[in-house]
Design a protein around this motif. Structure first.
Motif, PDB file in Angstrom:
ATOM      1  N   ARG A   1       0.825  -1.219   0.000  1.00  0.00           N
ATOM      2  CA  ARG A   1       0.000   0.000   0.000  1.00  0.00           C
ATOM      3  C   ARG A   1       0.856   1.264   0.000  1.00  0.00           C
ATOM      4  NH1 ARG A   1      -4.034  -1.569   4.892  1.00  0.00           N
ATOM      5  NH2 ARG A   1      -2.003  -2.051   5.807  1.00  0.00           N
ATOM      6  N   ILE A   2       1.799   1.346   0.928  1.00  0.00           N
ATOM      7  CA  ILE A   2       2.636   2.543   1.037  1.00  0.00           C
ATOM      8  C   ILE A   2       3.611   2.659  -0.140  1.00  0.00           C
ATOM      9  CG2 ILE A   2       4.449   3.651   2.420  1.00  0.00           C
ATOM     10  CD1 ILE A   2       2.942   2.805   4.918  1.00  0.00           C
ATOM     11  N   PRO A   3       4.335   1.580  -0.534  1.00  0.00           N
ATOM     12  CA  PRO A   3       5.226   1.680  -1.697  1.00  0.00           C
ATOM     13  C   PRO A   3       4.506   2.115  -2.965  1.00  0.00           C
ATOM     14  CG  PRO A   3       5.754  -0.282  -0.446  1.00  0.00           C
ATOM     15  CD  PRO A   3       4.500   0.279   0.159  1.00  0.00           C
TER      16      PRO A   3
ATOM     17  N   LYS B   1       2.414   4.644  -8.326  1.00  0.00           N
ATOM     18  CA  LYS B   1       1.675   3.611  -9.062  1.00  0.00           C
ATOM     19  C   LYS B   1       0.178   3.831  -8.933  1.00  0.00           C
ATOM     20  CE  LYS B   1       1.215  -1.396  -9.664  1.00  0.00           C
ATOM     21  NZ  LYS B   1       1.679  -2.747  -9.246  1.00  0.00           N
ATOM     22  N   VAL B   2      -0.234   4.386  -7.793  1.00  0.00           N
ATOM     23  CA  VAL B   2      -1.646   4.706  -7.562  1.00  0.00           C
ATOM     24  C   VAL B   2      -1.753   6.139  -7.056  1.00  0.00           C
ATOM     25  CG1 VAL B   2      -2.265   2.303  -7.091  1.00  0.00           C
ATOM     26  CG2 VAL B   2      -1.604   3.814  -5.203  1.00  0.00           C
ATOM     27  N   ASP B   3      -2.940   6.704  -7.188  1.00  0.00           N
ATOM     28  CA  ASP B   3      -3.176   8.078  -6.753  1.00  0.00           C
ATOM     29  C   ASP B   3      -3.672   8.140  -5.308  1.00  0.00           C
ATOM     30  OD1 ASP B   3      -2.654   9.150  -9.419  1.00  0.00           O
ATOM     31  OD2 ASP B   3      -4.569   8.224  -9.965  1.00  0.00           O
ATOM     32  N   VAL B   4      -4.337   7.081  -4.878  1.00  0.00           N
ATOM     33  CA  VAL B   4      -4.900   7.016  -3.527  1.00  0.00           C
ATOM     34  C   VAL B   4      -5.118   5.550  -3.182  1.00  0.00           C
ATOM     35  CG1 VAL B   4      -7.239   7.285  -4.452  1.00  0.00           C
ATOM     36  CG2 VAL B   4      -6.799   7.825  -2.052  1.00  0.00           C
ATOM     37  N   VAL B   5      -5.035   5.239  -1.899  1.00  0.00           N
ATOM     38  CA  VAL B   5      -5.253   3.863  -1.444  1.00  0.00           C
ATOM     39  C   VAL B   5      -6.388   3.843  -0.434  1.00  0.00           C
ATOM     40  CG1 VAL B   5      -4.294   1.974  -0.070  1.00  0.00           C
ATOM     41  CG2 VAL B   5      -2.911   3.031  -1.854  1.00  0.00           C
TER      42      VAL B   5
ATOM     43  N   VAL C   1      -2.705   8.873   1.034  1.00  0.00           N
ATOM     44  CA  VAL C   1      -2.167   9.622  -0.101  1.00  0.00           C
ATOM     45  C   VAL C   1      -0.685   9.893   0.115  1.00  0.00           C
ATOM     46  CG1 VAL C   1      -4.374  10.721  -0.628  1.00  0.00           C
ATOM     47  CG2 VAL C   1      -2.761  11.863   0.892  1.00  0.00           C
ATOM     48  N   LYS C   2      -0.018  10.252  -0.950  1.00  0.00           N
ATOM     49  CA  LYS C   2       1.407  10.566  -0.884  1.00  0.00           C
ATOM     50  C   LYS C   2       1.630  11.815  -0.035  1.00  0.00           C
ATOM     51  CE  LYS C   2       5.350  10.809  -4.059  1.00  0.00           C
ATOM     52  NZ  LYS C   2       5.744  10.841  -5.495  1.00  0.00           N
ATOM     53  N   GLN C   3       2.739  11.841   0.689  1.00  0.00           N
ATOM     54  CA  GLN C   3       3.048  12.988   1.548  1.00  0.00           C
ATOM     55  C   GLN C   3       3.248  14.270   0.749  1.00  0.00           C
ATOM     56  OE1 GLN C   3       6.387  12.129   4.090  1.00  0.00           O
ATOM     57  NE2 GLN C   3       5.087  11.676   5.841  1.00  0.00           N
ATOM     58  N   GLY C   4       2.868  15.400   1.368  1.00  0.00           N
ATOM     59  CA  GLY C   4       3.191  16.710   0.809  1.00  0.00           C
ATOM     60  C   GLY C   4       2.228  17.249  -0.220  1.00  0.00           C
TER      61      GLY C   4
ATOM     62  N   ALA D   1       1.946   7.426   9.421  1.00  0.00           N
ATOM     63  CA  ALA D   1       1.909   8.858   9.112  1.00  0.00           C
ATOM     64  C   ALA D   1       3.297   9.460   8.941  1.00  0.00           C
ATOM     65  CB  ALA D   1       1.141   9.601  10.204  1.00  0.00           C
ATOM     66  N   LYS D   2       4.328   8.700   9.291  1.00  0.00           N
ATOM     67  CA  LYS D   2       5.694   9.165   9.035  1.00  0.00           C
ATOM     68  C   LYS D   2       6.035   9.056   7.548  1.00  0.00           C
ATOM     69  CE  LYS D   2       7.387   7.617  13.572  1.00  0.00           C
ATOM     70  NZ  LYS D   2       8.269   6.628  14.267  1.00  0.00           N
ATOM     71  N   GLU D   3       5.276   8.247   6.801  1.00  0.00           N
ATOM     72  CA  GLU D   3       5.590   7.976   5.397  1.00  0.00           C
ATOM     73  C   GLU D   3       4.536   8.475   4.425  1.00  0.00           C
ATOM     74  OE1 GLU D   3       7.701   4.043   4.742  1.00  0.00           O
ATOM     75  OE2 GLU D   3       6.527   3.563   6.534  1.00  0.00           O
ATOM     76  N   ILE D   4       3.276   8.519   4.866  1.00  0.00           N
ATOM     77  CA  ILE D   4       2.190   8.972   3.998  1.00  0.00           C
ATOM     78  C   ILE D   4       1.266   9.880   4.795  1.00  0.00           C
ATOM     79  CG2 ILE D   4       2.261   6.874   2.584  1.00  0.00           C
ATOM     80  CD1 ILE D   4      -0.314   6.014   4.105  1.00  0.00           C
ATOM     81  N   GLU D   5       0.208  10.362   4.143  1.00  0.00           N
ATOM     82  CA  GLU D   5      -0.790  11.164   4.831  1.00  0.00           C
ATOM     83  C   GLU D   5      -2.148  10.489   4.718  1.00  0.00           C
ATOM     84  OE1 GLU D   5      -0.752  15.401   4.351  1.00  0.00           O
ATOM     85  OE2 GLU D   5       1.305  15.388   3.626  1.00  0.00           O
ATOM     86  N   PHE D   6      -3.016  10.749   5.684  1.00  0.00           N
ATOM     87  CA  PHE D   6      -4.336  10.155   5.723  1.00  0.00           C
ATOM     88  C   PHE D   6      -5.413  11.228   5.641  1.00  0.00           C
ATOM     89  CE2 PHE D   6      -1.912   6.803   7.953  1.00  0.00           C
ATOM     90  CZ  PHE D   6      -2.343   5.686   7.236  1.00  0.00           C
TER      91      PHE D   6
END
Length: 277
Positions: free
Chosen positions: A99-101, A107-111, A233-236, A122-127
């Motif tokens: 999911r995170i990779p 590869k995906v826009d949202v999970v 979603v991806k961070q930032g 939350a250290k790697e992605i955003e919710f």
């Protein structure tokens, strides 16, 4: 007097030169237009395709129907999102491990994929804001007389091998017998056939099983702290995050999310999305 005026002019010139030098070395903040153009929101709109990562082997959240097409609660939500954006939808089969990779590599826009919010992730992605809440409960036969964990003394709990679910009841000081099975379906069958008195699992998953078999019911216990599941979603990318949060606000305010949950789980959501502190 002339000397003073000359000194003043030189000082003024030096000051202006310093200001220009500082201005030339200072990085300007990115323009809002640049941030908007680099957002996943704009990329999806320009591409005309929304790529949603979902676990398509976890019914009823996501699964493949008889025609080999994605279906389920998460899939219905993804269809609504794509519809609101005016784009086509691509469901990308995802596992818990990737999911995170898949987000980080684009590869995906949202999970979606039963993604519980926690500080480590939350250290790697955003919710986004939560869209569904889960806890562990028990699946029992309606005729069993079991209404909560307190009724489980000296009874048998069916669990999947490697699971620690039965320990939740033991930790309450209730003596129970734990019987392990190779799969969730085998544990459910044991309850149906009376070989076990209850099965412990995610209450949403159990609600779906009770919907499939009217002889079963789910207890009202919340055996573990509530898990608030959200979109990842991806961070930032605050612009994309804001859009998705507004989408979730709208489908919750309109009652659509509740309607879709009832469609797939056969009951209204048990826990509120926003707890009262």
């Amino acid at each position: 007097m002339k000397l003073v005026r000359a000194s003043a002019k030189i000082a003024c010139a030096i000051t202006m030169a310093g200001l220009l030098s500082i201005a030339g070395c200072t990085k300007t903040a990115p323009r809002a237009q640049d941030a908007s153009a680099s957002s996943t929101l704009q990329k999806v709109l320009q591409r005309g395709m929304l790529r949603v990562g979902d676990c398509l082997s976890f019914a009823p959240f996501g699964f493949m129907d008889q025609n080999g097409k994605p279906d389920g609660y998460d899939v219905d939500l993804a269809k609504e999102l794509a519809k609101e954006m005016g784009v086509k939808l691509e469901m990308v089969d995802t596992t818990s491990a990737n999911r995170i990779p898949n987000l980080q590599t684009g590869k995906v826009d949202v999970v979606f994929c039963n993604f519980t919010r926690n500080l480590e992730r939350a250290k790697e992605i955003e919710f986004t804001s939560p869209y569904v809440v889960a806890s562990e409960a028990m699946l029992v036969r309606k005729s069993s007389g079991i209404h909560s964990a307190k009724d489980m003394a000296n009874r048998t709990i069916a669990t999947v091998k490697g699971s620690t679910n039965g320990d939740e009841v033991r930790s309450m000081g209730i003596p129970v017998k734990i019987q392990e099975y190779d799969s969730s379906q085998a544990a459910i069958l044991a309850v149906k056939q009376g070989q076990a008195d209850a099965m412990i699992e995610d209450n949403n998953f159990l609600a779906y099983q009770a919907k499939l078999d009217p002889s079963l019911k789910v207890t009202d216990d919340a055996l573990v702290p509530l898990e608030y599941n959200a979109f990842g979603v991806k961070q930032g990318d605050q612009i994309w995050l804001n859009y998705l949060n507004l989408f979730l606000f709208n489908i919750n305010a309109s009652g659509l999310n509740k309607q879709l949950y009832n469609k797939w789980f056969g009951t209204d959501p048990k826990f509120p999305l926003n707890p009262q502190f």
